[in-house]
Design a protein around this motif. Structure first.
Motif, PDB file in Angstrom:
ATOM      1  N   ARG A  98      43.209  47.304  60.045  1.00 38.24           N
ATOM      2  CA  ARG A  98      42.724  48.387  59.197  1.00 38.24           C
ATOM      3  C   ARG A  98      43.807  49.450  58.996  1.00 38.24           C
ATOM      4  N   TYR A  99      43.883  49.973  57.784  1.00 38.83           N
ATOM      5  CA  TYR A  99      44.875  50.972  57.370  1.00 38.83           C
ATOM      6  C   TYR A  99      44.378  52.380  57.655  1.00 38.83           C
ATOM      7  N   ASP A 100      43.072  52.548  57.554  1.00 35.63           N
ATOM      8  CA  ASP A 100      42.432  53.827  57.886  1.00 35.63           C
ATOM      9  C   ASP A 100      41.015  53.528  58.348  1.00 35.63           C
ATOM     10  N   LEU A 101      40.219  54.563  58.568  1.00 38.80           N
ATOM     11  CA  LEU A 101      38.834  54.360  59.018  1.00 38.80           C
ATOM     12  C   LEU A 101      37.827  54.554  57.896  1.00 38.80           C
ATOM     13  N   THR A 102      38.266  55.077  56.748  1.00 42.58           N
ATOM     14  CA  THR A 102      37.335  55.411  55.662  1.00 42.58           C
ATOM     15  C   THR A 102      36.850  54.177  54.933  1.00 42.58           C
ATOM     16  N   VAL A 103      37.762  53.275  54.571  1.00 37.59           N
ATOM     17  CA  VAL A 103      37.354  52.055  53.858  1.00 37.59           C
ATOM     18  C   VAL A 103      36.466  51.176  54.741  1.00 37.59           C
ATOM     19  N   PRO A 104      36.809  50.942  56.025  1.00 34.68           N
ATOM     20  CA  PRO A 104      35.867  50.206  56.885  1.00 34.68           C
ATOM     21  C   PRO A 104      34.513  50.907  56.997  1.00 34.68           C
ATOM     22  N   ARG A 122      28.777  60.460  60.171  1.00 33.13           N
ATOM     23  CA  ARG A 122      29.317  59.653  61.267  1.00 33.13           C
ATOM     24  C   ARG A 122      30.702  60.169  61.654  1.00 33.13           C
ATOM     25  N   TYR A 123      31.025  59.970  62.949  1.00 31.83           N
ATOM     26  CA  TYR A 123      32.412  60.155  63.364  1.00 31.83           C
ATOM     27  C   TYR A 123      32.907  58.884  64.011  1.00 31.83           C
ATOM     28  N   GLN A 124      34.223  58.690  63.960  1.00 31.81           N
ATOM     29  CA  GLN A 124      34.841  57.454  64.434  1.00 31.81           C
ATOM     30  C   GLN A 124      36.222  57.806  64.971  1.00 31.81           C
ATOM     31  N   MET A 125      36.551  57.316  66.181  1.00 32.56           N
ATOM     32  CA  MET A 125      37.822  57.647  66.821  1.00 32.56           C
ATOM     33  C   MET A 125      38.453  56.347  67.303  1.00 32.56           C
ATOM     34  N   GLN A 126      39.345  55.772  66.475  1.00 29.45           N
ATOM     35  CA  GLN A 126      39.923  54.465  66.765  1.00 29.45           C
ATOM     36  C   GLN A 126      41.348  54.378  66.212  1.00 29.45           C
ATOM     37  N   PRO A 127      42.127  53.381  66.680  1.00 33.66           N
ATOM     38  CA  PRO A 127      43.492  53.229  66.149  1.00 33.66           C
ATOM     39  C   PRO A 127      43.503  52.585  64.770  1.00 33.66           C
ATOM     40  N   TYR A 143      46.184  56.742  66.334  1.00 30.07           N
ATOM     41  CA  TYR A 143      44.743  57.000  66.345  1.00 30.07           C
ATOM     42  C   TYR A 143      44.364  57.996  65.248  1.00 30.07           C
ATOM     43  N   GLN A 144      43.212  57.759  64.663  1.00 31.50           N
ATOM     44  CA  GLN A 144      42.594  58.733  63.773  1.00 31.50           C
ATOM     45  C   GLN A 144      41.214  59.096  64.315  1.00 31.50           C
ATOM     46  N   CYS A 145      40.836  60.335  64.089  1.00 35.54           N
ATOM     47  CA  CYS A 145      39.498  60.801  64.440  1.00 35.54           C
ATOM     48  C   CYS A 145      38.854  61.289  63.145  1.00 35.54           C
ATOM     49  N   ASP A 146      37.919  60.509  62.628  1.00 40.54           N
ATOM     50  CA  ASP A 146      37.332  60.775  61.315  1.00 40.54           C
ATOM     51  C   ASP A 146      35.905  61.283  61.429  1.00 40.54           C
ATOM     52  N   ALA A 147      35.550  62.162  60.511  1.00 35.47           N
ATOM     53  CA  ALA A 147      34.154  62.577  60.327  1.00 35.47           C
ATOM     54  C   ALA A 147      33.858  62.540  58.842  1.00 35.47           C
ATOM     55  N   ASP A 148      32.790  61.833  58.457  1.00 35.15           N
ATOM     56  CA  ASP A 148      32.420  61.694  57.045  1.00 35.15           C
ATOM     57  C   ASP A 148      30.929  61.917  56.857  1.00 35.15           C
ATOM     58  N   VAL A 149      30.571  62.427  55.687  1.00 38.02           N
ATOM     59  CA  VAL A 149      29.173  62.523  55.260  1.00 38.02           C
ATOM     60  C   VAL A 149      29.038  61.741  53.967  1.00 38.02           C
ATOM     61  N   VAL A 150      28.099  60.796  53.908  1.00 35.02           N
ATOM     62  CA  VAL A 150      27.829  60.070  52.670  1.00 35.02           C
ATOM     63  C   VAL A 150      26.366  60.255  52.288  1.00 35.02           C
ATOM     64  N   GLY A 151      26.109  60.130  50.987  1.00 32.15           N
ATOM     65  CA  GLY A 151      24.736  60.245  50.511  1.00 32.15           C
ATOM     66  C   GLY A 151      24.389  61.606  49.966  1.00 32.15           C
ATOM     67  N   THR A 152      25.355  62.470  49.763  1.00 34.74           N
ATOM     68  CA  THR A 152      25.132  63.778  49.159  1.00 34.74           C
ATOM     69  C   THR A 152      26.420  64.245  48.500  1.00 34.74           C
ATOM     70  N   VAL A 338      32.296  62.595  51.593  1.00 29.98           N
ATOM     71  CA  VAL A 338      33.448  63.463  51.839  1.00 29.98           C
ATOM     72  C   VAL A 338      33.764  63.396  53.323  1.00 29.98           C
ATOM     73  N   GLY A 339      35.069  63.431  53.650  1.00 27.57           N
ATOM     74  CA  GLY A 339      35.421  63.301  55.055  1.00 27.57           C
ATOM     75  C   GLY A 339      36.753  63.927  55.384  1.00 27.57           C
ATOM     76  N   ILE A 340      37.024  63.988  56.683  1.00 27.85           N
ATOM     77  CA  ILE A 340      38.277  64.545  57.206  1.00 27.85           C
ATOM     78  C   ILE A 340      38.765  63.635  58.315  1.00 27.85           C
ATOM     79  N   SER A 341      40.079  63.540  58.463  1.00 26.02           N
ATOM     80  CA  SER A 341      40.680  62.709  59.504  1.00 26.02           C
ATOM     81  C   SER A 341      41.718  63.525  60.268  1.00 26.02           C
ATOM     82  N   PHE A 342      41.634  63.473  61.600  1.00 24.77           N
ATOM     83  CA  PHE A 342      42.600  64.151  62.459  1.00 24.77           C
ATOM     84  C   PHE A 342      43.534  63.107  63.067  1.00 24.77           C
ATOM     85  N   GLY A 343      44.837  63.325  62.943  1.00 23.74           N
ATOM     86  CA  GLY A 343      45.817  62.406  63.503  1.00 23.74           C
ATOM     87  C   GLY A 343      46.188  62.810  64.926  1.00 23.74           C
ATOM     88  N   VAL A 344      45.627  62.102  65.908  1.00 30.27           N
ATOM     89  CA  VAL A 344      45.794  62.487  67.310  1.00 30.27           C
ATOM     90  C   VAL A 344      47.261  62.471  67.724  1.00 30.27           C
TER      91      VAL A 344
END
Length: 454
Positions: A98-104, A122-127, A143-152, A338-344
């Protein structure tokens, strides 16, 4: 004998580094949870059909492909080989890292849509992995630490992302940072106004490199991509806006892009988001509107975020944006997110360079128990259990060796306290507590030891 090596762009992390990394992970995770995000995980590998076409041509080139199991080249023919690598790849590699966590995540939402309550946070913290050229602050595995909201499509979500960014970095003690924000609709409007409607993607790829290669090379790249000089001249206002005054900048953008309804919508969304942030009561805001902020990911359709730590030569440490139809690629159109990703890894490098890690973040064992003999060890073992039950990290030195060797071990590990148990301590029940930094030594009961270390 083979010399052990690591693939370029990857790293090992020792105990002290891991404790610091876990401090970052824990800080981000707690913030995500406070804002109501739920954890998920997805596999390290995805089907290449899931990944390709979502990141633009440059992103697709950075995908790590996984060769098919077995004799992956068995079915290739001479015409296949003559067709070149792009034609061969789908036949020998059906999966990729995976290239990022958003497409998965988008794929996950579509596959589980009947079980999710919308809006889904949802949040997701994976390489993730990118076949990029390794350099300072840029790795092939990170590693990326992502938080996204979908459906609004509520701009309240953008406002809360801004709040989360401020909370994360302030809790990490990174006080000097800049959060840049833009809107993809403004970039689309710029393309319309300068006479190349529909080419905002190409425009964005070039503009996204502005802080790396400078204005002139960005313009040269646009010429190479077929933008005529009369079009490029019309871009000049983009590089001369007053970015320090948000209201003035929004007025300047409104005047310049007044002929584009798309741009006007983007400007409205930016202004509305900042108004919501103000209503939340954010103080000492680090938000800066930057109309040149593009971010190359092709799926962004609205707000774009990017965070940089000031005072260090490291790229962005966080980024994200609004995407209106990413799930459409998987047969579920019209679901906005909409989401945000933190690069650990980059956050770690920033904190390490600026010496921002609190002393406690690197702390492991708090106390080492040093028994002189077997009888003393019989006292040491229940004491270690008592300390651990009280939440104190404790070790018993495993071998019965000279006391000096055990004390040297404590110093090498950076263990602050040592409990010495010899024959006198066994008989009296009073322990000897030694501070390995000051050298001070005190006689103390087990109960007093727990209270002091706690």
């Amino acid at each position: 004998m083979q010399k052990p090596t690591l693939p370029k762009g990857t790293r090992d992390f020792g105990p002290e580094q891991m404790r610091k990394r876990l401090f970052i992970f824990d800080t981000i995770r707690k913030t995500f949870q406070r804002f109501g995000f739920q954890p998920i995980e997805t596999p390290s590998m995805e089907n290449l059909s899931t990944l390709t076409g979502k990141y633009g041509d440059e992103g697709d080139q950075l995908l790590f492909k996984i060769l098919n199991s077995g004799d992956f080249a068995a079915g290739l023919t001479e015409p296949d080989l003559a067709a070149g690598s792009k034609k061969i790849t789908p036949k020998i590699a059906e999966k990729g890292l995976r290239y990022d966590l958003t497409v998965p995540f988008a794929r996950y939402v579509v596959m589980n849509r009947n079980d999710l309550t919308m809006p889904f946070k949802r949040y997701q913290m994976q390489p993730v992995w990118r076949a990029d050229r390794p350099q300072k602050g840029r790795y092939r595995e990170f590693y990326q630490c992502d938080a996204d909201v979908v459906g609004t499509d509520s701009l309240l979500c953008e406002a809360e992302i801004i709040l989360m960014i401020h909370e994360v970095f302030r809790n990490l003690t990174i006080q000097d940072f800049t959060l840049k924000i833009n809107n993809r609709k403004i970039l689309a409007g710029i393309a319309e106004v300068i006479g190349v409607p529909g080419q905002e993607g190409t425009l964005s790829v070039a503009i996204d490199k502005l802080d790396k290669i400078g204005k002139q090379k960005v313009l040269d790249e646009l010429r190479e991509r077929g933008f005529p000089d009369d079009t490029i001249v019309k871009l000049e206002p983009l590089f001369s806006f007053d970015t320090l005054d948000a209201n003035r900048l929004l007025d300047q953008l409104t005047n310049w892009l007044s002929e584009s309804e798309t741009a006007r919508q983007g400007i409205f969304e930016l202004n509305e988001t900042l108004q919501l942030v103000h209503q939340y009561g954010l103080t000492d805001s680090r938000v800066e509107i930057d109309p040149t902020l593009a971010r190359g990911l092709s799926y962004y359709t609205g707000a774009i975020f990017e965070v940089k730590a000031n005072g260090v030569s490291i790229g962005s440490v966080s980024g994200g944006g609004r995407y209106d139809n990413l799930t459409g690629a998987f047969g579920m159109p019209g679901l906005s997110g909409v989401g945000i990703s933190f690069g650990v890894d980059r956050i770690y490098d920033v904190m390490d360079e600026l010496a921002l890690f609190p002393a406690s973040s690197g702390q492991g064992t708090q106390v080492l128990i040093v028994p002189f003999d077997r009888e003393a060890r019989a006292k040491a073992l229940p004491l270690s259990s008592e300390l651990r039950l009280a939440g104190i990290a404790a070790e018993v030195y495993p071998d019965l060796v000279k006391v000096k060797k055990m004390l040297d071990y404590a110093n090498a590990r950076g263990i602050l306290f040592v409990v010495l148990i010899g024959s006198e301590e066994v008989q009296t029940g009073i322990l000897s507590l030694k501070n390995m930094v000051t050298g001070e030594q005190h006689m103390i009961t087990a109960e007093e030891l727990v209270n002091r270390l706690r």
